[in-house]
Design a protein around this motif. Structure first.
Motif, PDB file in Angstrom:
ATOM      1  N   ASP A 147       0.888  -0.985  -0.100  1.00  9.33           N
ATOM      2  CA  ASP A 147      -0.086  -0.098   0.002  1.00  9.33           C
ATOM      3  C   ASP A 147       0.932   1.345  -0.068  1.00  9.33           C
ATOM      4  OD1 ASP A 147      -2.842  -1.157   0.328  1.00  9.33           O
ATOM      5  OD2 ASP A 147      -1.918  -1.824   1.825  1.00  9.33           O
ATOM      6  N   PHE A 148       0.636   2.258  -0.910  1.00  8.73           N
ATOM      7  CA  PHE A 148       1.426   3.350  -1.132  1.00  8.73           C
ATOM      8  C   PHE A 148       0.671   4.454  -1.121  1.00  8.73           C
ATOM      9  CE2 PHE A 148       2.684  -0.263  -3.748  1.00  8.73           C
ATOM     10  CZ  PHE A 148       3.943  -0.534  -3.421  1.00  8.73           C
ATOM     11  N   THR A 149       1.243   5.762  -0.509  1.00 12.46           N
ATOM     12  CA  THR A 149       0.686   6.789  -0.258  1.00 12.46           C
ATOM     13  C   THR A 149       1.692   7.871  -1.004  1.00 12.46           C
ATOM     14  OG1 THR A 149      -0.696   6.430   1.530  1.00 12.46           O
ATOM     15  CG2 THR A 149      -0.297   8.732   1.255  1.00 12.46           C
ATOM     16  N   LEU A 150       1.252   8.911  -1.565  1.00  9.68           N
ATOM     17  CA  LEU A 150       2.121   9.798  -2.455  1.00  9.68           C
ATOM     18  C   LEU A 150       1.149  11.148  -2.296  1.00  9.68           C
ATOM     19  CD1 LEU A 150       4.762  10.377  -3.536  1.00  9.68           C
ATOM     20  CD2 LEU A 150       4.081   9.782  -5.750  1.00  9.68           C
ATOM     21  N   THR A 151       1.674  12.174  -1.841  1.00  6.57           N
ATOM     22  CA  THR A 151       1.005  13.477  -1.708  1.00  6.57           C
ATOM     23  C   THR A 151       1.865  14.584  -2.609  1.00  6.57           C
ATOM     24  OG1 THR A 151       0.386  13.156   0.536  1.00  6.57           O
ATOM     25  CG2 THR A 151       0.456  15.706  -0.473  1.00  6.57           C
ATOM     26  N   LEU A 152       1.343  15.138  -3.824  1.00  7.63           N
ATOM     27  CA  LEU A 152       1.771  15.919  -4.669  1.00  7.63           C
ATOM     28  C   LEU A 152       1.122  17.450  -4.572  1.00  7.63           C
ATOM     29  CD1 LEU A 152       1.662  13.733  -7.827  1.00  7.63           C
ATOM     30  CD2 LEU A 152       3.589  14.157  -6.304  1.00  7.63           C
ATOM     31  N   PRO A 153       2.061  18.447  -4.491  1.00 13.20           N
ATOM     32  CA  PRO A 153       1.408  19.679  -4.277  1.00 13.20           C
ATOM     33  C   PRO A 153       0.721  20.111  -5.452  1.00 13.20           C
ATOM     34  CG  PRO A 153       3.752  19.942  -4.780  1.00 13.20           C
ATOM     35  CD  PRO A 153       3.328  18.646  -4.563  1.00 13.20           C
ATOM     36  N   ALA A 154      -0.027  21.392  -5.421  1.00 13.54           N
ATOM     37  CA  ALA A 154      -0.659  22.072  -6.556  1.00 13.54           C
ATOM     38  C   ALA A 154       0.402  22.747  -7.347  1.00 13.54           C
ATOM     39  CB  ALA A 154      -1.640  22.924  -6.035  1.00 13.54           C
ATOM     40  N   ALA A 155       0.161  22.822  -8.741  1.00 12.24           N
ATOM     41  CA  ALA A 155       1.031  23.958  -9.456  1.00 12.24           C
ATOM     42  C   ALA A 155      -0.209  24.461 -10.330  1.00 12.24           C
ATOM     43  CB  ALA A 155       1.894  22.944 -10.651  1.00 12.24           C
ATOM     44  N   ALA A 156       0.240  25.853 -10.258  1.00 11.56           N
ATOM     45  CA  ALA A 156      -0.589  27.080 -10.841  1.00 11.56           C
ATOM     46  C   ALA A 156      -0.796  26.705 -12.650  1.00 11.56           C
ATOM     47  CB  ALA A 156      -0.013  28.383 -10.834  1.00 11.56           C
ATOM     48  N   GLN A 157       0.040  25.976 -13.039  1.00  7.18           N
ATOM     49  CA  GLN A 157       0.087  25.467 -14.607  1.00  7.18           C
ATOM     50  C   GLN A 157       0.661  24.143 -14.580  1.00  7.18           C
ATOM     51  OE1 GLN A 157       2.051  28.471 -16.542  1.00  7.18           O
ATOM     52  NE2 GLN A 157       3.771  28.389 -15.714  1.00  7.18           N
ATOM     53  N   ASP A 158       0.716  23.706 -15.770  1.00 10.08           N
ATOM     54  CA  ASP A 158       1.355  22.445 -16.170  1.00 10.08           C
ATOM     55  C   ASP A 158       2.855  22.375 -15.291  1.00 10.08           C
ATOM     56  OD1 ASP A 158      -0.865  21.694 -17.597  1.00 10.08           O
ATOM     57  OD2 ASP A 158       0.104  21.730 -19.402  1.00 10.08           O
ATOM     58  N   ALA A 159       2.832  21.480 -14.561  1.00  8.64           N
ATOM     59  CA  ALA A 159       4.230  21.161 -13.757  1.00  8.64           C
ATOM     60  C   ALA A 159       5.164  20.412 -15.065  1.00  8.64           C
ATOM     61  CB  ALA A 159       3.906  20.232 -12.811  1.00  8.64           C
ATOM     62  N   PRO A 160       6.076  20.662 -14.687  1.00 11.69           N
ATOM     63  CA  PRO A 160       7.434  19.957 -15.562  1.00 11.69           C
ATOM     64  C   PRO A 160       7.702  18.664 -15.179  1.00 11.69           C
ATOM     65  CG  PRO A 160       8.519  21.665 -14.013  1.00 11.69           C
ATOM     66  CD  PRO A 160       6.904  21.743 -13.860  1.00 11.69           C
ATOM     67  N   GLU A 161       8.314  17.917 -16.017  1.00  7.86           N
ATOM     68  CA  GLU A 161       8.502  16.626 -15.613  1.00  7.86           C
ATOM     69  C   GLU A 161       9.408  16.475 -14.265  1.00  7.86           C
ATOM     70  OE1 GLU A 161      10.413  14.511 -19.140  1.00  7.86           O
ATOM     71  OE2 GLU A 161       8.370  14.063 -19.573  1.00  7.86           O
ATOM     72  N   GLY A 162       8.975  15.380 -13.640  1.00  7.53           N
ATOM     73  CA  GLY A 162       9.680  15.452 -12.242  1.00  7.53           C
ATOM     74  C   GLY A 162      10.695  14.468 -12.269  1.00  7.53           C
ATOM     75  N   ALA A 163      11.439  14.035 -11.067  1.00  6.59           N
ATOM     76  CA  ALA A 163      12.658  13.634 -11.275  1.00  6.59           C
ATOM     77  C   ALA A 163      12.607  12.102 -11.369  1.00  6.59           C
ATOM     78  CB  ALA A 163      13.034  13.280  -9.490  1.00  6.59           C
ATOM     79  N   GLN A 164      11.227  11.416 -11.547  1.00 10.86           N
ATOM     80  CA  GLN A 164      11.275   9.864 -11.878  1.00 10.86           C
ATOM     81  C   GLN A 164      10.613   9.951 -13.287  1.00 10.86           C
ATOM     82  OE1 GLN A 164      12.299   8.138  -9.584  1.00 10.86           O
ATOM     83  NE2 GLN A 164      12.416   9.763  -7.973  1.00 10.86           N
ATOM     84  N   ALA A 165      10.585  10.867 -14.030  1.00  9.54           N
ATOM     85  CA  ALA A 165      10.146  10.951 -15.294  1.00  9.54           C
ATOM     86  C   ALA A 165      10.965   9.794 -16.207  1.00  9.54           C
ATOM     87  CB  ALA A 165      10.246  12.290 -16.019  1.00  9.54           C
ATOM     88  N   ALA A 166      12.141   9.812 -16.003  1.00  6.62           N
ATOM     89  CA  ALA A 166      13.091   8.990 -16.857  1.00  6.62           C
ATOM     90  C   ALA A 166      12.612   7.607 -16.690  1.00  6.62           C
ATOM     91  CB  ALA A 166      14.721   9.098 -16.315  1.00  6.62           C
ATOM     92  N   LEU A 167      12.009   7.253 -15.431  1.00 12.91           N
ATOM     93  CA  LEU A 167      11.430   5.534 -15.463  1.00 12.91           C
ATOM     94  C   LEU A 167      10.194   5.289 -16.452  1.00 12.91           C
ATOM     95  CD1 LEU A 167      11.452   5.599 -11.538  1.00 12.91           C
ATOM     96  CD2 LEU A 167      12.956   4.497 -13.010  1.00 12.91           C
ATOM     97  N   PHE A 168       9.477   6.675 -16.498  1.00 13.32           N
ATOM     98  CA  PHE A 168       8.567   6.222 -17.691  1.00 13.32           C
ATOM     99  C   PHE A 168       8.985   6.341 -19.121  1.00 13.32           C
ATOM    100  CE2 PHE A 168       6.475   7.789 -13.662  1.00 13.32           C
ATOM    101  CZ  PHE A 168       5.310   7.063 -13.592  1.00 13.32           C
TER     102      PHE A 168
END
Length: 272
Positions: A147-168
């Motif tokens: 079971d996993f929980t992950l909280t992501l903050p709000a962005a005013a506009q499209d957020a850029p790719e994050g640290a784990q984007a390379a996995l995708f």
């Protein structure tokens, strides 16, 4: 810059780097986390989520069709905290084949990310809740879950790719693409691809991975014949197979340099 201020900046950077990956669920066989392709979410946008499995040497987990043994991983994701949504089906990177003891497995080794698309509605950030189940096997097979929980903050506009984007990106690179070739399969199991670009010079090896079990003898040899504009693979249908239905799965073409090209096919039945 003072040491205290520098430590603050480093702390912020470290927190950002970890924002798109949940706390791990760890066993003696692997480490599992929930990952996202962005560190924050904007209003009314899509988010890519995935189950990341880092497997210990000698262990493997399974594809959508696990083969003659094994079980298919699952991942259920929901979102709340200012956004609502539910994850879609897993998108499956192409597996490796493990033939052992007269059985065939379609498996992932070392590390794999199994991505889904999450449609978020509403505004603001979100908290993701996910439950995953998977089977890992070596000399024995062990069912695992997390079971996993992950909280992501709000962005005013499209957020850029994050640290784990390379996995995708890595998972995307291993996905099959729609085949440019016409595909058919005869009642006696001859799978044929036809179209410009097929030749003995461009294809040195090929194999078929059925999307569903119970259709072909998965461990049987698949004799390959290639002519200009045509490729055939000899499959061995099981007696219980519905040979009047399209054959769905992935054909992997391999050239002389070792480059593999996985193609998603739906072969229409031909002949009596």
């Amino acid at each position: 810059m003072s040491a205290l201020l520098l430590a603050g900046f480093l702390g912020l950077g470290s927190a950002a780097a970890l924002a798109a990956e949940s706390a791990p669920v760890t066993s003696a066989n692997d480490t599992a986390t929930l990952v996202t392709d962005r560190d924050a979410v904007g209003p009314d946008r899509h988010l890519r989520v995935g189950l990341r499995l880092q497997l210990k040497p000698g262990w493997h987990t399974y594809w959508i069709n696990p083969g003659d043994a094994g079980d298919t991983p699952t991942l259920d994701v929901t979102a709340d905290g200012g956004a609502t949504g539910k994850g879609g089906p897993i998108h499956w990177p192409v597996p490796v084949r493990i033939s052992e003891g007269g059985l065939m497995s379609y498996a992932y080794v070392n590390e794999v990310t199994l991505p889904e698309d999450l449609v978020l509605k509403g505004s603001g950030g979100t908290t993701l809740h996910a439950h995953g189940e998977w089977l890992v096997c070596a000399q024995v097979c062990i069912p695992e879950s997390g079971d996993f929980t992950l909280t992501l903050p709000a962005a005013a506009q499209d957020a850029p790719e994050g640290a784990q984007a390379a996995l995708f990106h890595k998972a995307d690179a291993a996905m099959p693409v729609a085949s440019p070739f016409a595909a058919s399969v005869s009642a006696d199991g001859v799978l044929t691809l036809s179209g410009k670009g097929l030749s003995a010079a461009s294809v040195s090896q090929a194999w078929f991975l059925p999307q569903d079990g119970g259709v072909i003898d998965q461990v049987a040899d698949q004799p390959l014949h290639v002519l200009d504009g045509q490729l055939t693979l000899g499959l061995k249908f099981l007696k219980t197979a519905h040979r009047d239905k399209p054959l769905v799965g992935v054909v992997v073409l391999k050239d002389a340099a070792g480059q593999e090209s996985p193609l998603q096919i739906e072969a229409r039945p031909v002949g009596g």
